[in-house]
Scaffold this active site. Sequence first.
Site, mmCIF file in Angstrom:
data_model
loop_
_atom_site.group_PDB
_atom_site.id
_atom_site.type_symbol
_atom_site.label_atom_id
_atom_site.label_comp_id
_atom_site.label_asym_id
_atom_site.label_seq_id
_atom_site.Cartn_x
_atom_site.Cartn_y
_atom_site.Cartn_z
ATOM 1 N N LYS A 1 0.834 -1.209 0.000
ATOM 2 C CA LYS A 1 0.000 0.000 0.000
ATOM 3 C C LYS A 1 0.863 1.251 0.000
ATOM 4 C CE LYS A 1 -4.375 -1.737 1.706
ATOM 5 N NZ LYS A 1 -5.500 -1.566 2.610
ATOM 6 N N LYS B 1 -4.798 -9.891 -5.749
ATOM 7 C CA LYS B 1 -6.042 -10.240 -5.053
ATOM 8 C C LYS B 1 -7.128 -9.193 -5.331
ATOM 9 C CE LYS B 1 -6.352 -7.986 -0.674
ATOM 10 N NZ LYS B 1 -7.058 -7.957 0.551
ATOM 11 N N LYS C 1 -11.074 -4.130 -2.286
ATOM 12 C CA LYS C 1 -12.028 -3.015 -2.306
ATOM 13 C C LYS C 1 -11.377 -1.748 -2.812
ATOM 14 C CE LYS C 1 -13.503 -4.039 2.059
ATOM 15 N NZ LYS C 1 -12.329 -3.680 2.804
HETATM 16 P P1 ATP Z 1 -8.796 -2.879 1.258
HETATM 17 O O1 ATP Z 1 -8.707 -2.994 -0.231
HETATM 18 O O2 ATP Z 1 -9.529 -1.704 1.748
HETATM 19 O O3 ATP Z 1 -7.481 -3.115 1.936
HETATM 20 P P2 ATP Z 1 -9.784 -5.547 1.248
HETATM 21 O O4 ATP Z 1 -10.816 -5.737 0.204
HETATM 22 O O5 ATP Z 1 -8.432 -6.067 1.004
HETATM 23 O O6 ATP Z 1 -9.726 -4.047 1.696
HETATM 24 P P3 ATP Z 1 -10.189 -6.068 4.078
HETATM 25 O O7 ATP Z 1 -11.232 -5.227 4.686
HETATM 26 O O8 ATP Z 1 -8.764 -5.699 4.299
HETATM 27 O O9 ATP Z 1 -10.429 -6.227 2.509
HETATM 28 O O10 ATP Z 1 -10.410 -7.557 4.490
HETATM 29 C C1 ATP Z 1 -11.525 -8.077 5.202
HETATM 30 C C2 ATP Z 1 -11.457 -9.588 5.191
HETATM 31 O O11 ATP Z 1 -11.643 -10.071 3.858
HETATM 32 C C3 ATP Z 1 -10.110 -10.140 5.661
HETATM 33 O O12 ATP Z 1 -10.343 -11.325 6.403
HETATM 34 C C4 ATP Z 1 -9.399 -10.438 4.394
HETATM 35 O O13 ATP Z 1 -8.419 -11.432 4.538
HETATM 36 C C5 ATP Z 1 -10.545 -10.912 3.503
HETATM 37 N N1 ATP Z 1 -10.257 -10.692 2.088
HETATM 38 C C6 ATP Z 1 -9.993 -9.489 1.513
HETATM 39 N N2 ATP Z 1 -9.795 -9.636 0.192
HETATM 40 C C7 ATP Z 1 -9.915 -10.976 -0.068
HETATM 41 C C8 ATP Z 1 -9.818 -11.757 -1.248
HETATM 42 N N3 ATP Z 1 -9.553 -11.205 -2.416
HETATM 43 N N4 ATP Z 1 -10.014 -13.087 -1.157
HETATM 44 C C9 ATP Z 1 -10.306 -13.655 0.031
HETATM 45 N N5 ATP Z 1 -10.407 -12.978 1.189
HETATM 46 C C10 ATP Z 1 -10.216 -11.650 1.156
#
Ligand code: ATP
Length: 331
Positions: A114, A196, A199
């Site tokens: 990030k 991955k 969001k």
């Molecule tokens: P950001 O992009 O804002 O960092 P994010 O989409 O990566 O957010 P988080 O809020 O950080 O999501 O994660 C919430 C939960 O969802 C965590 O348990 C994380 O491991 C899971 N998670 C996030 N992205 C994935 C993915 N692509 N596949 C599976 N699990 C995920």
Amino acid sequence: MAAKKIMVSGVQPTHKLTLGNYLGAIKNWVKLQNEYECYFFSVDLHAITSRQDPKELGENTLFALATYLAAGIDLEHATIFVQSHVRQHAELAWVLNCFCYMGELGRMTQFKDKSSRVGETIPVGLFTYPALMASDILLYQTELVPVGADQKQHLELTRDIAIRMNNLYGPLFKVPEPYIPKVGARIMDLQSPENKMSKSVSTEMGAVFLSDSAKEIEKKFKRAVTDSGTEISYSDEKAGIKNLIDIQSAITGKTAEEIVASYQGKLYGHLKVDTANIVIQELKPLQERTQQFLSDKGELQRILRLGADKAAAKAEATLKNVYRAIGFVPY
Ligand code: ATP
Ligand code: LTN
């Protein structure tokens, strides 16, 4: 009767949740909840490690919590709340900040990823974020933390901090275990399947949001990036195809082999359309129920207030012990 073990998890309200958040995290919370005393929150304190529009942050926070309820989180087993409503999270995070090292925080891949995108203006909170996550977990004497694969490193750091403080002051914290599902732990971006689905990083076409309409979901899967081959098989060389198979597998419970076998002689296009339909069917009831919970804000507020009060009482017991152990004068 023996007290139930404790399970804790949360999602950042940085945007509307994605299919990755649902399959990697929330679906497993629902699966495991009956065996645990659960605390699930929307981590708004974490979300502000990147700049948020205030109105959207509030909306996304409520959207996340309504989604937990809609997915089947049962208030008999689970306490749900907004992280910033329980002040002990920020308080313990400060203490833990003083017990973790620059070196170990600097090794966190999420920080490296990030911060490399931000450049000069990296908020300090992005660096110290894992201490806040450790606080979220250790406050509740947590045994199990169901998360996607990307959070494994943060969980290891949480364990290290807990062990470090227990060694210094006696048993302050339970040392938690991660629960990372076999299937669905790393749903990939539909446009760049080597990254991955995220969001805040994925493009609009790369991520399936839980708020997407059936039409949008169909369009995103039809345009999903695959490869120049034609044969449907499950391998790392075919990251796009593998991702579609993983998504089907996480929803239907079929193994990758079973799914591959059912596509003998078929084309990538068939796999894309079928995956879109499976996702649409899975999300439709979830989306309807989420809207129902969001349409009664009064009831949602009531649930969240009760949740925050219950969580604060539990968290305060741990925080008091920590303050006493490190030598703060009792209030
Ligand atoms: P950001 O992009 O804002 O960092 P994010 O989409 O990566 O957010 P988080 O809020 O950080 O999501 O994660 C919430 C939960 O969802 C965590 O348990 C994380 O491991 C899971 N998670 C996030 N992205 C994935 C993915 N692509 N596949 C599976 N699990 C995920
Ligand atoms: N850091 C997590 C979200 C999160 C979390 C937690 C998950 C914050 N606090 C406590 C489990 C337990 C992430 O997914 N980015």
